[in-house]
Write an enzyme that holds these catalytic residues in place. Structure first.
Site, short mmCIF file in Angstrom:
data_model
loop_
_atom_site.label_atom_id
_atom_site.label_comp_id
_atom_site.label_asym_id
_atom_site.label_seq_id
_atom_site.Cartn_x
_atom_site.Cartn_y
_atom_site.Cartn_z
N LYS A 197 59.65 13.92 -75.11
CA LYS A 197 59.99 14.03 -76.53
C LYS A 197 58.77 14.51 -77.30
O LYS A 197 57.71 13.90 -77.24
CB LYS A 197 60.46 12.70 -77.12
N GLY A 249 49.74 8.25 -78.67
CA GLY A 249 50.04 8.06 -80.09
C GLY A 249 49.32 6.83 -80.62
O GLY A 249 48.27 6.44 -80.11
N SER A 250 49.93 6.21 -81.64
CA SER A 250 49.26 5.08 -82.29
C SER A 250 49.38 3.82 -81.43
O SER A 250 50.31 3.68 -80.63
CB SER A 250 49.90 4.82 -83.65
N GLY A 254 52.50 2.26 -79.32
CA GLY A 254 52.22 1.97 -77.91
C GLY A 254 52.67 0.56 -77.54
O GLY A 254 53.28 0.34 -76.49
N GLU A 271 47.85 6.29 -74.01
CA GLU A 271 46.59 6.76 -74.58
C GLU A 271 46.70 6.56 -76.08
O GLU A 271 47.44 7.28 -76.75
CB GLU A 271 46.39 8.25 -74.27
N CYS A 306 41.70 11.13 -81.13
CA CYS A 306 41.45 9.72 -80.78
C CYS A 306 40.00 9.52 -80.35
O CYS A 306 39.47 8.42 -80.43
CB CYS A 306 42.42 9.27 -79.71
N GLU A 408 41.91 3.09 -87.37
CA GLU A 408 41.86 4.50 -87.02
C GLU A 408 42.48 5.27 -88.19
O GLU A 408 43.66 5.11 -88.50
CB GLU A 408 42.67 4.77 -85.74
P1 NAI Z 1 53.07 7.62 -83.84
O1 NAI Z 1 52.38 6.79 -82.83
O2 NAI Z 1 54.05 6.96 -84.76
O3 NAI Z 1 53.89 8.81 -83.10
C1 NAI Z 1 53.54 9.35 -81.87
C2 NAI Z 1 54.82 9.69 -81.10
O4 NAI Z 1 55.57 8.49 -80.88
C3 NAI Z 1 55.78 10.62 -81.84
O5 NAI Z 1 56.40 11.48 -80.91
C4 NAI Z 1 56.80 9.67 -82.42
O6 NAI Z 1 58.05 10.26 -82.67
C5 NAI Z 1 56.90 8.63 -81.33
N1 NAI Z 1 57.40 7.33 -81.76
C6 NAI Z 1 57.21 6.73 -82.96
N2 NAI Z 1 57.85 5.53 -82.99
C7 NAI Z 1 58.46 5.38 -81.79
C8 NAI Z 1 59.26 4.36 -81.21
N3 NAI Z 1 59.58 3.25 -81.88
N4 NAI Z 1 59.71 4.53 -79.95
C9 NAI Z 1 59.40 5.64 -79.25
N5 NAI Z 1 58.65 6.65 -79.74
C10 NAI Z 1 58.18 6.51 -81.00
O7 NAI Z 1 51.96 8.40 -84.66
P2 NAI Z 1 52.08 9.11 -86.10
O8 NAI Z 1 53.09 8.37 -86.93
O9 NAI Z 1 52.32 10.53 -85.88
O10 NAI Z 1 50.61 8.90 -86.68
C11 NAI Z 1 50.22 7.66 -87.26
C12 NAI Z 1 48.84 7.26 -86.80
O11 NAI Z 1 48.84 7.07 -85.40
C13 NAI Z 1 47.74 8.28 -87.03
O12 NAI Z 1 47.21 8.19 -88.30
C14 NAI Z 1 46.74 7.91 -85.97
O13 NAI Z 1 45.93 6.86 -86.41
C15 NAI Z 1 47.59 7.42 -84.83
N6 NAI Z 1 47.76 8.48 -83.82
C16 NAI Z 1 46.92 8.48 -82.75
C17 NAI Z 1 46.99 9.48 -81.82
C18 NAI Z 1 46.07 9.51 -80.66
O14 NAI Z 1 45.91 10.54 -80.01
N7 NAI Z 1 45.46 8.41 -80.30
C19 NAI Z 1 47.93 10.60 -81.96
C20 NAI Z 1 48.80 10.50 -83.12
C21 NAI Z 1 48.68 9.47 -83.99
#
Ligand code: NAI
Ligand code: MG
Length: 510
Positions: A197, A249-250, A254, A271, A306, A408
């Site tokens: 996804k 992701g976040s 996670g 990650e 990250c 973060e």
């Molecule tokens: P997020 O963690 O909400 O989204 C990342 C992915 O997870 C997206 O594909 C999203 O659709 C999916 N996702 C969200 N909720 C889910 C659920 N309940 N079940 C399954 N999949 C789900 O990150 P977002 O909202 O884009 O960014 C928010 C914060 O997260 C950022 O400000 C940053 O601090 C952190 N982040 C960290 C990343 C990293 O590489 N460590 C990458 C992106 C965001």
């Protein structure tokens, strides 16, 4: 140079036109069962160019039914893909990497258009890394080795590695090209199939990656859907046939995903976020350290990384000198249209991320003793104000318990603080829930070893700054994640299961 490169458009306007027409063609599509298809859902959501806020396309807002279809397709392809000998799987993956390499410039341009990351400093290099990573994993396909275990005279005891079945992958938007091969690489190398996804903010370039690799993969081995976390990500994780989840992701999401996985007893590779310390000792080579700190701020990705070293700790003796040198270096990157070759720094991904950065800057402004050394605002240039641009920002004097130093933020924002006592600064560096990356700048070997031993981080560097790439094992501790990417052992541990076999061959009868 390949034919594609020679034919690649050369002006910014031409690049933009080509990327937009690609975005339009990929609009409202998924890749399931080996081809570009329409989703079952009729609902879609817009995809923006964050540098202008212009809508460049739409993506299907997948729900449970689309997940069901993609997983069922991946499950039938599993029988075929897992039966292909490892050497041949490897050859197919190498061929897929070749096709991606051939298209890497157009992929980099499309990614720049939808992420706001600059072509010249981020997405072009990222497209190369994406290819390297797929090649790295292709080479691991033949490493699915088991063990033989000495036991009793007439028993042969051994273990074998078995692919899990369908892998569910979920990625964010900050480096979607390379995150894609970090997910499909170990899944396919180990003989699994995958449903990935994409992030809602950046679905299109990844869709194109999946379209390209279909030229060589058996239909259904790699499928991609789009949509929101709760609507598409959650049912993907919860689907009974999804036997492993790999997520970037976040940390909050996670943790959520580990709950979904717990009900099925399946493994999660995660990650997650970081709040990474960079410590400068008084004896550091300051040229090296300042360049490394600036590189570590990941301004070429607007700090949306990250690994970004967003907590900078500088020894009192060299503090003023370091600040004097860092400020111009931070401001040097030219900000502009991500598809312009001259642009070094692009825009943040979304209104949401911009608001997040502004919120933390506001917290800093209100903190007693804090001072914004540079940035703290959006650029003045009217053209940049249309998009989600933000000036690189350094803040000093922020108390270590402020959310600015603990959360973060994921933007071009870092705190700088003075220190005098190494043990105390090391304790402070460890005092966040995160444990991803950390860097020390010094010539002192004893302090280096103390840092290496005591720092709570999965990715530790001394006198240099790099990020994850092919063959550089990567991952975090604490709330920064679980499992490792770009690692043979982690692939074996997390993308396969182990079967123990005992054969009683008895005693010779004749
Ligand atoms: P997020 O963690 O909400 O989204 C990342 C992915 O997870 C997206 O594909 C999203 O659709 C999916 N996702 C969200 N909720 C889910 C659920 N309940 N079940 C399954 N999949 C789900 O990150 P977002 O909202 O884009 O960014 C928010 C914060 O997260 C950022 O400000 C940053 O601090 C952190 N982040 C960290 C990343 C990293 O590489 N460590 C990458 C992106 C965001
Ligand atoms: Mg989110």
């Amino acid at each position: 140079m390949t034919k594609t490169h020679l034919e690649a458009p050369t002006t910014t306007a031409e690049r933009e036109r080509a990327a937009k027409s690609m975005a339009a063609r990929l609009s409202n599509k998924l890749v399931i069962g080996g081809k570009l298809v329409d989703a079952i859902t009729r609902e879609t959501f817009p995809v923006e160019n964050p540098a202008t806020t212009e809508v460049i396309g739409h993506a299907p807002r997948c729900g449970k039914q689309d997940v069901e279809q993609a997983v069922a397709t991946a499950q039938s392809a599993f029988a075929i893909w897992s039966a292909i000998p490892a050497r041949q799987r490897s050859a197919i993956m190498l061929e897929a990497a070749q096709r991606l390499e051939h298209e890497s410039e157009t992929l980099a341009q499309l990614s720049a258009l939808e992420t706001g990351n600059a072509l010249s400093t981020q997405t072009r290099g990222e497209a190369r890394t994406m290819v390297d990573i797929l090649r790295f994993y292709a080479g691991l396909a033949s490493e699915m080795k088991g063990k033989t275990i000495p036991w009793t005279q007439d028993r042969f005891l051994y273990t074998k590695r078995v692919p899990v079945g369908v892998v569910g992958g979920i990625i964010p938007w900050n480096a979607p090209l390379m995150q894609t091969t970090c997910k499909i690489g170990p899944a396919l190398a180990a003989g699994n199939t995958i449903v990935l996804k994409t992030a809602e903010q950046a679905p299109l370039a990844v869709l194109r990656v999946f379209e390209i690799i279909q030229e060589v993969l058996p239909p259904g081995a790699a499928n991609v859907i789009s949509g929101f976390g709760e609507e598409a990500g959650k049912p993907l994780c919860e689907h009974p046939l999804v036997r492993k989840i790999t997520f970037t992701g976040s940390s909050a999401v996670g943790a959520q995903i580990m709950h979904y996985a717990a009900d099925k007893f399946i493994s999660v590779t995660a990650e997650l976020g970081g709040k990474n310390p960079n410590i400068i000792m008084p004896d550091a080579d300051l040229d090296l350290a300042v360049a490394g700190i600036v590189q570590g701020l990941r301004l070429f990705r607007q700090g949306q990384s990250c690994t970004a070293g967003t907590r900078v700790y500088v020894h009192d003796d060299v503090y003023d000198e370091v600040v004097k040198r860092i400020v111009p270096a931070v401001n040097k990157g030219r900000m502009g249209n991500p598809l312009d070759e001259a642009t070094e720094v692009g825009s943040l991904i979304s209104a949401e991320q911009l608001a997040r950065v502004e919120r933390y800057v506001q917290i800093a402004r209100e903190a007693p003793g804090a001072y914004i050394i540079c940035g703290g605002e959006r650029p003045k240039d009217e053209r940049l104000r249309r998009g989600y641009f933000y000036v690189p920002t350094l803040i000093e004097g922020i108390p270590s318990d402020s959310p600015v130093c603990r959360d973060e933020i994921f933007g071009p924002l870092a705190s700088i603080s003075r220190w005098k006592n190494f043990d105390a600064v090391l304790a402070e560096a460890n005092d966040t829930p995160y444990g991803l990356a950390a860097v020390l700048w010094t010539r002192d070997l004893a302090r280096s070893m103390q840092f290496i031993d005591q720092i709570q981080a999965g990715f530790v560097q001394v006198n240099q700054f790099s990020v994850a790439e092919a063959s550089v094992e990567y991952g975090g501790t604490k709330i920064s994640g679980i499992g490792r990417e770009l690692s043979l052992e982690s692939m074996l541990e997390h993308f396969t299961w182990s079967k123990t076999i005992i054969i009683n061959y008895g005693t010779p009868r004749i």
